[in-house]
Design a protein around this motif. Sequence first.
Motif, PDB file in Angstrom:
ATOM      1  N   LEU A 188     -40.662  78.013 121.722  1.00 29.87           N
ATOM      2  CA  LEU A 188     -41.067  76.677 121.278  1.00 29.87           C
ATOM      3  C   LEU A 188     -42.460  76.718 120.659  1.00 29.87           C
ATOM      4  N   LYS A 189     -43.377  77.444 121.274  1.00 31.09           N
ATOM      5  CA  LYS A 189     -44.734  77.564 120.705  1.00 31.09           C
ATOM      6  C   LYS A 189     -44.685  78.201 119.316  1.00 31.09           C
ATOM      7  N   GLU A 190     -43.852  79.223 119.145  1.00 27.02           N
ATOM      8  CA  GLU A 190     -43.690  79.853 117.830  1.00 27.02           C
ATOM      9  C   GLU A 190     -43.088  78.871 116.827  1.00 27.02           C
ATOM     10  N   ALA A 191     -42.131  78.071 117.279  1.00 19.80           N
ATOM     11  CA  ALA A 191     -41.514  77.077 116.387  1.00 19.80           C
ATOM     12  C   ALA A 191     -42.537  76.032 115.966  1.00 19.80           C
ATOM     13  N   ILE A 192     -43.402  75.632 116.878  1.00 26.03           N
ATOM     14  CA  ILE A 192     -44.455  74.675 116.534  1.00 26.03           C
ATOM     15  C   ILE A 192     -45.373  75.266 115.474  1.00 26.03           C
ATOM     16  N   GLU A 193     -45.722  76.534 115.632  1.00 28.15           N
ATOM     17  CA  GLU A 193     -46.561  77.201 114.626  1.00 28.15           C
ATOM     18  C   GLU A 193     -45.858  77.272 113.276  1.00 28.15           C
ATOM     19  N   LEU A 194     -44.571  77.576 113.281  1.00 32.78           N
ATOM     20  CA  LEU A 194     -43.790  77.599 112.044  1.00 32.78           C
ATOM     21  C   LEU A 194     -43.840  76.238 111.350  1.00 32.78           C
ATOM     22  N   CYS A 195     -43.675  75.186 112.118  1.00 31.15           N
ATOM     23  CA  CYS A 195     -43.712  73.828 111.554  1.00 31.15           C
ATOM     24  C   CYS A 195     -45.092  73.504 110.985  1.00 31.15           C
ATOM     25  N   LYS A 196     -46.143  73.906 111.681  1.00 30.49           N
ATOM     26  CA  LYS A 196     -47.507  73.701 111.168  1.00 30.49           C
ATOM     27  C   LYS A 196     -47.701  74.436 109.842  1.00 30.49           C
ATOM     28  N   GLN A 197     -47.248  75.695 109.791  1.00 30.26           N
ATOM     29  CA  GLN A 197     -47.396  76.498 108.577  1.00 30.26           C
ATOM     30  C   GLN A 197     -46.665  75.884 107.398  1.00 30.26           C
ATOM     31  N   GLN A 198     -45.600  75.138 107.669  1.00 27.97           N
ATOM     32  CA  GLN A 198     -44.837  74.495 106.607  1.00 27.97           C
ATOM     33  C   GLN A 198     -45.388  73.122 106.242  1.00 27.97           C
ATOM     34  N   GLY A 199     -46.509  72.735 106.846  1.00 31.38           N
ATOM     35  CA  GLY A 199     -47.182  71.499 106.472  1.00 31.38           C
ATOM     36  C   GLY A 199     -46.695  70.244 107.181  1.00 31.38           C
ATOM     37  N   PHE A 200     -45.921  70.378 108.224  1.00 30.65           N
ATOM     38  CA  PHE A 200     -45.478  69.208 108.979  1.00 30.65           C
ATOM     39  C   PHE A 200     -46.605  68.728 109.888  1.00 30.65           C
ATOM     40  N   ASP A 201     -46.647  67.434 110.151  1.00 25.26           N
ATOM     41  CA  ASP A 201     -47.691  66.892 111.025  1.00 25.26           C
ATOM     42  C   ASP A 201     -47.165  66.437 112.387  1.00 25.26           C
ATOM     43  N   THR A 202     -45.860  66.347 112.517  1.00 23.02           N
ATOM     44  CA  THR A 202     -45.230  65.849 113.739  1.00 23.02           C
ATOM     45  C   THR A 202     -43.896  66.557 113.923  1.00 23.02           C
ATOM     46  N   ILE A 203     -43.535  66.793 115.176  1.00 25.36           N
ATOM     47  CA  ILE A 203     -42.212  67.332 115.478  1.00 25.36           C
ATOM     48  C   ILE A 203     -41.448  66.276 116.265  1.00 25.36           C
ATOM     49  N   ARG A 204     -40.190  66.086 115.877  1.00 26.48           N
ATOM     50  CA  ARG A 204     -39.291  65.173 116.569  1.00 26.48           C
ATOM     51  C   ARG A 204     -38.069  65.954 117.022  1.00 26.48           C
ATOM     52  N   LEU A 205     -37.591  65.623 118.211  1.00 27.82           N
ATOM     53  CA  LEU A 205     -36.394  66.269 118.726  1.00 27.82           C
ATOM     54  C   LEU A 205     -35.779  65.387 119.796  1.00 27.82           C
ATOM     55  N   ILE A 206     -34.550  65.714 120.154  1.00 25.94           N
ATOM     56  CA  ILE A 206     -33.884  65.017 121.243  1.00 25.94           C
ATOM     57  C   ILE A 206     -33.441  66.044 122.278  1.00 25.94           C
ATOM     58  N   ALA A 207     -33.419  65.605 123.535  1.00 23.55           N
ATOM     59  CA  ALA A 207     -32.967  66.456 124.639  1.00 23.55           C
ATOM     60  C   ALA A 207     -32.010  65.641 125.488  1.00 23.55           C
ATOM     61  N   SER A 208     -30.927  66.257 125.870  1.00 24.70           N
ATOM     62  CA  SER A 208     -29.939  65.580 126.696  1.00 24.70           C
ATOM     63  C   SER A 208     -30.587  65.066 127.983  1.00 24.70           C
ATOM     64  N   CYS A 209     -30.283  63.835 128.340  1.00 26.90           N
ATOM     65  CA  CYS A 209     -30.812  63.264 129.579  1.00 26.90           C
ATOM     66  C   CYS A 209     -30.400  64.083 130.790  1.00 26.90           C
ATOM     67  N   GLY A 210     -29.318  64.828 130.688  1.00 25.15           N
ATOM     68  CA  GLY A 210     -28.819  65.631 131.798  1.00 25.15           C
ATOM     69  C   GLY A 210     -29.386  67.033 131.866  1.00 25.15           C
ATOM     70  N   GLN A 211     -30.449  67.331 131.108  1.00 26.29           N
ATOM     71  CA  GLN A 211     -31.035  68.675 131.094  1.00 26.29           C
ATOM     72  C   GLN A 211     -32.461  68.643 131.647  1.00 26.29           C
ATOM     73  N   PRO A 212     -32.637  68.650 132.957  1.00 22.68           N
ATOM     74  CA  PRO A 212     -33.977  68.538 133.532  1.00 22.68           C
ATOM     75  C   PRO A 212     -34.913  69.680 133.137  1.00 22.68           C
TER      76      PRO A 212
END
Length: 161
Positions: free
Chosen positions: A105-129
Motif C-alpha cells: 500500500l505504501k508503494e502504491a501511494i508513492e506510485l500515485c504521488k509520482q503520477q500527480g494525484f493528490d488524493t486516493i479513494r478506495l472502498i473496503a468491504s464492511c466485512g473485512q476487519p
Amino acid sequence: MNISFYKADYKDLKKLLSLCREAANAPYSTWNENYPNEEILKQDIAAGTLYIIQMDHRDAGLIAAGENGELNCLPWDGAACRPCEIARFGLVSQMRGKGLSRLVLKEAIELCKQQGFDTIRLIASCGQPVVKRLYEGEGFQSFGTARLFEHDFVCYQKRIV
C-alpha cells in the motif's frame, strides 16, 4: 523485501486471472470466480491502471491505481483536485499475514504521488476487519458506507500531497 509494480498487458490476462482466483481465497474476501473477471481486467489494462505486484521478482498480486471513475458516485470530500482510485488490490496466500499489504500500500501511494494525484479513494468491504485496519492505520479517513456490487463497503479517502 523488494516490492515493484509492472503495468499489466493483455498478454498477462491468464496470469492476472490466476492471481485473482488465488487472492479470492483471503478471509472475508468479496472476490469470487466471477469477480474480478476478464472483462474488468481488460478495462483496467485499456485504461493503463492495472499493475502486477512483484515481491523479490515473484508475482505476488495485483492492484489497479488510476483514474477509472468507478467511485465517482460516492460521498467524497470535494477538496480533491486530481483523485486516484485504488481497486482490485489482492495478494496471493503466501504473501498474506506478514505485514506485506502495508508495504505494498505504501508503494502504491508513492506510485500515485509520482503520477500527480493528490488524493486516493478506495472502498473496503464492511466485512473485512483486517483490510479496514490496514487503511485506517495508513491514515485513510472514512467517508461513510455505500452499497455497491451487492456488498456493503466503507468509502476511504486520503490526501497524499
